[in-house]
Scaffold this motif. Structure first.
Motif, PDB file in Angstrom:
ATOM      1  N   ASP A   1      10.707   2.832   1.654  1.00 12.36           N
ATOM      2  CA  ASP A   1      10.379   2.355   0.308  1.00 12.36           C
ATOM      3  C   ASP A   1       9.180   3.125  -0.260  1.00 12.36           C
TER       4      ASP A   1
ATOM      5  N   ASP B   1       8.238   4.310  -2.987  1.00 16.66           N
ATOM      6  CA  ASP B   1       7.555   3.951  -4.240  1.00 16.66           C
ATOM      7  C   ASP B   1       6.531   2.838  -4.067  1.00 16.66           C
ATOM      8  N   THR B   2       6.581   2.113  -2.959  1.00 17.62           N
ATOM      9  CA  THR B   2       5.583   1.051  -2.717  1.00 17.62           C
ATOM     10  C   THR B   2       4.706   1.346  -1.506  1.00 17.62           C
TER      11      THR B   2
ATOM     12  N   HIS C   1       0.792   1.532  -2.042  1.00 16.03           N
ATOM     13  CA  HIS C   1       0.272   0.204  -2.377  1.00 16.03           C
ATOM     14  C   HIS C   1       0.230  -0.691  -1.129  1.00 16.03           C
ATOM     15  N   ARG C   2       1.293  -0.658  -0.333  1.00 14.81           N
ATOM     16  CA  ARG C   2       1.336  -1.471   0.886  1.00 14.81           C
ATOM     17  C   ARG C   2       0.240  -1.053   1.861  1.00 14.81           C
TER      18      ARG C   2
END
Length: 120
Positions: free
Chosen positions: A87, A89-90, A93-94
């Motif tokens: 993932d 695209d996240t 952020h994670r």
């Protein structure tokens, strides 16, 4: 690597290491530079190891995410992880959220350099 362990950082580092391992890249090349210089008949090299440490607001999550982004097709082709698992695209952020939550830091891979001078 993260301390304490943060799953998103550890997973990304594992994906990267696995692709390098599968590709045949030699992860011991840096530490072997002394022997390589000597085998080439060169004087003993001066050597240095450098690495960087980052917190949740540092550049580390972005750097690791972009590295994984560039390796994404190789990671999938090698069967190391799927795009869905990653993932991308996240991911940054994670990483930042997990580092912040755990009050953790992450480190870059260690970079080894070596140099010498030929006698006059």
């Amino acid at each position: 690597k993260s301390v304490p362990n943060v799953p998103s950082v550890e997973n990304a580092a594992t994906w990267m290491r696995e692709v390098f391992k599968i590709s045949g890249a030699n992860s011991e090349f840096g530490p072997r530079l002394h022997a390589i210089f000597k085998e080439a008949g060169l004087p003993d090299p001066r050597m240095r190891v450098d690495g960087l440490l980052f917190g949740s607001n540092g550049a580390g999550p972005a750097l690791l995410t972009e590295t994984i982004r560039t390796m994404l097709s190789a990671i999938e082709q090698a069967g190391v992880a799927t795009a869905r698992e990653i993932d991308i695209d996240t991911l940054e952020h994670r990483m930042r959220a997990e580092l912040e939550s755990a009050n953790a830091s992450m480190s870059s891979p260690l970079l080894v350099s070596a140099w010498t001078r030929l006698p006059d």
